[in-house]
Design a protein around this motif. Structure first.
Motif, short mmCIF file in Angstrom:
data_model
loop_
_atom_site.label_atom_id
_atom_site.label_comp_id
_atom_site.label_asym_id
_atom_site.label_seq_id
_atom_site.Cartn_x
_atom_site.Cartn_y
_atom_site.Cartn_z
N PHE A 145 -5.61 8.66 12.80
CA PHE A 145 -5.53 9.98 11.59
C PHE A 145 -6.49 10.86 10.94
CE2 PHE A 145 -5.97 5.43 10.23
CZ PHE A 145 -6.74 5.52 8.57
N GLY A 146 -7.16 10.63 11.70
CA GLY A 146 -7.96 11.67 10.96
C GLY A 146 -9.76 10.99 10.94
N GLU A 147 -10.18 11.66 9.87
CA GLU A 147 -11.85 11.12 9.28
C GLU A 147 -11.61 9.53 8.59
OE1 GLU A 147 -14.78 13.83 9.43
OE2 GLU A 147 -15.74 13.25 10.34
N LEU A 174 -16.57 9.75 -5.65
CA LEU A 174 -15.62 10.66 -5.98
C LEU A 174 -15.21 11.67 -4.91
CD1 LEU A 174 -14.73 11.18 -9.17
CD2 LEU A 174 -16.78 12.78 -9.09
N TYR A 175 -16.07 11.39 -4.44
CA TYR A 175 -16.30 12.58 -2.64
C TYR A 175 -15.74 11.87 -1.50
CZ TYR A 175 -16.59 15.72 1.05
OH TYR A 175 -16.46 17.03 2.13
N VAL A 176 -15.70 10.12 -1.74
CA VAL A 176 -14.97 9.30 -0.73
C VAL A 176 -13.69 9.39 -0.67
CG1 VAL A 176 -15.82 7.40 0.44
CG2 VAL A 176 -17.60 8.77 0.22
N SER A 177 -13.46 8.96 -1.57
CA SER A 177 -12.45 8.47 -2.26
C SER A 177 -11.10 9.70 -2.26
CB SER A 177 -12.29 7.59 -3.89
OG SER A 177 -13.35 6.65 -3.74
N ALA A 178 -11.55 11.14 -3.22
CA ALA A 178 -11.02 12.28 -2.67
C ALA A 178 -10.42 12.31 -1.29
CB ALA A 178 -11.31 12.70 -3.76
N LEU A 179 -11.92 12.69 -0.44
CA LEU A 179 -11.06 12.80 0.69
C LEU A 179 -10.86 11.62 1.98
CD1 LEU A 179 -13.37 15.50 0.36
CD2 LEU A 179 -13.72 15.26 2.39
N ASN A 180 -10.88 10.81 1.28
CA ASN A 180 -10.53 8.98 1.54
C ASN A 180 -8.29 9.42 1.80
OD1 ASN A 180 -12.15 8.78 3.75
ND2 ASN A 180 -12.75 6.90 2.15
N HIS A 181 -8.06 9.51 0.83
CA HIS A 181 -6.74 9.90 -0.17
C HIS A 181 -6.10 11.43 -0.35
CE1 HIS A 181 -8.03 5.65 -1.09
NE2 HIS A 181 -8.59 6.07 -2.03
N GLY A 182 -6.56 12.05 0.88
CA GLY A 182 -6.82 13.39 0.82
C GLY A 182 -6.22 14.90 -0.24
N ALA A 183 -6.81 14.71 -1.24
CA ALA A 183 -7.19 14.81 -2.03
C ALA A 183 -8.07 15.21 -3.32
CB ALA A 183 -6.92 13.64 -3.74
N ASP A 184 -8.41 16.13 -3.79
CA ASP A 184 -9.27 17.39 -5.08
C ASP A 184 -9.97 16.89 -5.32
OD1 ASP A 184 -11.26 19.50 -5.49
OD2 ASP A 184 -9.93 20.43 -6.54
N PRO A 185 -11.97 16.06 -4.63
CA PRO A 185 -12.46 15.77 -5.99
C PRO A 185 -12.97 15.95 -6.88
CG PRO A 185 -13.24 16.92 -3.73
CD PRO A 185 -11.78 16.70 -3.49
N LEU A 186 -12.40 17.61 -7.06
CA LEU A 186 -12.80 18.48 -8.73
C LEU A 186 -12.07 17.43 -9.83
CD1 LEU A 186 -14.35 21.32 -7.54
CD2 LEU A 186 -15.21 19.82 -8.96
N LEU A 199 0.62 -1.40 0.23
CA LEU A 199 -0.11 0.19 -0.10
C LEU A 199 1.05 1.19 -0.04
CD1 LEU A 199 -2.47 -0.80 2.39
CD2 LEU A 199 -2.89 -1.24 -0.01
N ALA A 200 0.01 2.07 -0.66
CA ALA A 200 0.86 4.12 -0.65
C ALA A 200 0.64 4.27 0.15
CB ALA A 200 0.59 4.23 -2.03
N ASP A 201 -0.27 3.81 1.13
CA ASP A 201 -0.95 4.80 2.93
C ASP A 201 0.43 4.93 3.44
OD1 ASP A 201 -3.47 5.41 1.48
OD2 ASP A 201 -3.44 3.13 1.33
N PRO A 202 0.58 5.43 4.24
CA PRO A 202 1.07 5.49 5.82
C PRO A 202 1.10 4.10 6.33
CG PRO A 202 0.41 7.60 5.52
CD PRO A 202 -0.46 7.01 4.64
N SER A 203 2.29 3.76 6.87
CA SER A 203 2.39 2.99 7.05
C SER A 203 1.29 1.98 8.96
CB SER A 203 4.07 1.99 7.37
OG SER A 203 3.84 2.81 8.43
N GLU A 204 1.70 3.35 9.45
CA GLU A 204 0.63 2.80 10.78
C GLU A 204 -1.09 3.32 10.11
OE1 GLU A 204 2.84 5.72 10.00
OE2 GLU A 204 1.96 7.77 10.25
N GLN A 205 -0.97 3.34 8.50
CA GLN A 205 -3.01 3.26 8.81
C GLN A 205 -3.19 3.03 7.90
OE1 GLN A 205 -3.57 7.23 6.46
NE2 GLN A 205 -2.73 8.73 7.84
#
Lengths: 258, 287
Positions: free
Chosen positions: B222-224, B184-196, A27-33
């Motif tokens: 690590f956040g939501e 689109l929105y869920v994935s973008a936020l889960n990966h710290g990306a811009d949904p647009l 995975l590309a995600d940080p290891s702790e996540q």
């Protein structure tokens, strides 16, 4: 890692609940996540399959409690995941699993109650077929009656148990009696079938059960009646047959769709 | 025998996902739903009241069939028995739209995991998914719409990101796109990306249907994380993203999905009404 191996290993990890460090390293995600992110999928899989079993076995769930049912169902899911994406058929093996499941051996009747619930599930989704009517039966020439092979409607299920499974099931319905009033020493034969889109269930007398079982075995009417009469001296064919017809238990002689 | 009729067209209006608790409402009286979508796998039984209800309702509402079990991402290829089941179902129901997911749910040993599991967007995966889509489109004799998934993790090894991967798939197979705006929105936020951001690279010309739904927010160390649980009303930012999508695609059929904590039918219909409002605000596709 090749896609097939990636999928195989994720499947093992999701079902068994163990952690696969080599897989997580992909995975590309940080290891702790990584564990937490993977847990979303594990929860999804468990929740989806658990919901299917909860819907099919509501009385078993009431009998052993939500927590115990969840633990038992998840053990079943890990050992026997579905092998086709048609989930109304998932759970057929749960009764046998319960019968052999060590933590539940103190409830010897539980597996048979599960068999009854599975029969209800099967009846709900069984094929539709026209029903035999008194009028249609009357068209059969009397000379051919003895050789007539009556067929059960595809939704009909017959169950025999050394336990009072119908009474136990009934005590868990909204208008059912208390479980404490059920005499666990009583064996029961139960009929399950669907009529007008609703699943029905009732107890069968010895003769009724024997007759329907002979029909299911494709026995000609005269032979079936002879066998049944030998087991149930009070057996009265016209009464039993009339009830079978009125309840829609027998399939149309022409086998056409309704 | 079921009569064969022409495929009723799904208009560029809001439809709703038909769920079992709402069947009695639909059977009792006509409901103000422009079209209906069902999960194909819920209607594969040989008989029973649900199948009978759908046979009736398909005559009154345009129908879309949304498959959740074909597992287009399976490295071992498609389950031929399931492909045949779906083929028979679609032949019988004649749905206006047929869709599946960019995901996998059947493991190499045949276990069905009942979830839409993530794929690494590599050349090997592209070959696998494209071959599976081609096979399905051939079996069904029609174009298949592929839905972008909600994802919770990402693989290091990737030759494309999801938007480019979907564009490549549409190019190679001629499949359409079912653009799930909530995913689109869920994935973008889960990966710290811009949904647009993906909107510039997704194959928007191939969009034939749009999904919207509610999601849940779960706190982690690590956040939501946003979970695509289809268990609540559509979130405000997802409505805004829908407006941005429609501004680019022009009006398309929009489906409201609600699968857990299913509300009374009027609540679902009100969501569809709101989607219809967004559709009415949109001019026709540019160009």
């Amino acid at each position: 890692m090749r896609l097939a191996e990636l999928q195989n290993r994720l499947c093992q990890s999701l079902l068994a609940g163990h952690s696969d460090q080599e897989w997580l390293a992909l995975l590309a995600d940080p290891s702790e996540q990584r564990e937490r992110r993977l847990a979303v999928y594990r929860n999804n899989v468990r929740h989806a399959l658990l919901s299917v079993l909860e819907a099919a076995f509501p009385v078993v769930q009431q009998l052993i409690g939500v927590e115990c049912f969840t633990a038992t169902a998840l053990a079943f899911v890990a050992r026997h995941p579905p092998h086709q994406p048609v989930l109304y058929q998932y759970g057929a093996d749960l009764p046998a699993f319960l019968a052999a499941f060590q933590p539940l051996t103190e409830l010897p009747w539980l597996a048979d109650v599960a068999r009854l619930e599975w029969a209800r599930n099967a009846a709900l989704f069984a094929a539709e077929q026209g029903r035999l009517t008194p009028g249609q039966l009357a068209t059969v020439p009397s000379t051919q009656l003895s050789e007539l092979r009556l067929k059960l409607h595809p939704s009909v299920r017959l169950l025999e148990s050394s336990w009072p499974i119908h009474a136990i099931w009934d005590s868990h319905q909204p208008d059912g009696g208390p479980l404490e009033a059920v005499d666990l020493g009583v064996a029961e034969a139960v009929l399950v079938w669907r009529l007008n889109g609703t699943v029905h269930q009732r107890l069968l007398a010895v003769g009724e059960f024997a007759l329907l079982a002979e029909f299911a075995a494709n026995r000609p009417l005269a032979d079936a009646v002879e066998i049944v009469a030998g087991r149930d001296f009070a057996f009265d064919l016209p009464t039993v047959l009339a009830r079978c017809l009125s309840e829609g238990l027998l399939a149309s002689l022409h086998g056409e769709d309704s | 025998m079921i009569e064969t009729r022409n495929r009723a067209v799904v208009a560029n209006r809001a439809g709703i996902g038909l769920r079992h608790p709402h069947l009695p409402d639909f059977l009792a009286a006509p409901q103000p739903a422009a079209w209906l979508e069902v999960h194909s796998e819920n209607y594969l039984a040989s008989g029973g009241p649900r199948v009978a209800a759908l046979e009736r309702l398909r005559g009154d509402y345009p129908l879309s069939c949304h498959g959740v079990g074909l597992s287009l991402g399976s490295a071992g290829g498609l389950d031929r028995a399931h492909l045949a089941r779906l083929r028979e179902l679609y032949h019988r129901l004649e749905p206006a739209l047929v869709s599946e997911h960019l995901a996998w749910s059947i493991a190499p040993d045949g276990a069905f995991l009942a979830d839409l599991l993530p794929l690494p967007y590599t050349r090997e995966t592209l070959d696998v998914v494209a071959a599976n889509i081609n096979l399905a489109q051939e079996a069904f004799g029609r174009r298949l719409l592929i839905e972008n998934p909600s994802t919770y993790l990402q693989f290091s090894e990737a030759d494309w990101d999801e938007a480019d991967f979907l564009a490549e798939l549409a190019h190679r197979t001629g499949c359409g796109l079912l653009l799930d705006v909530n995913n689109l929105y869920v994935s973008a936020l889960n990966h710290g990306a811009d949904p647009l951001a993906p909107l510039d690279r997704l194959p928007l010309a191939a969009v034939e249907e749009i999904h919207i739904a509610g999601h849940a927010r779960v706190a982690t160390a690590f956040g939501e994380l946003l979970i695509d649980d289809h268990g609540s009303a559509v979130a405000g930012p997802v409505w805004q993203l829908l407006a941005a999508v429609l501004a680019r695609t022009g009006p398309k059929p929009v489906l409201v999905e609600w699968d857990t904590h299913i509300p009374a039918l009027p609540v679902l219909l009100a969501e569809a009404e709101r989607a219809d409002f967004y559709l009415s605000e949109v001019k026709h596709a540019p160009g």
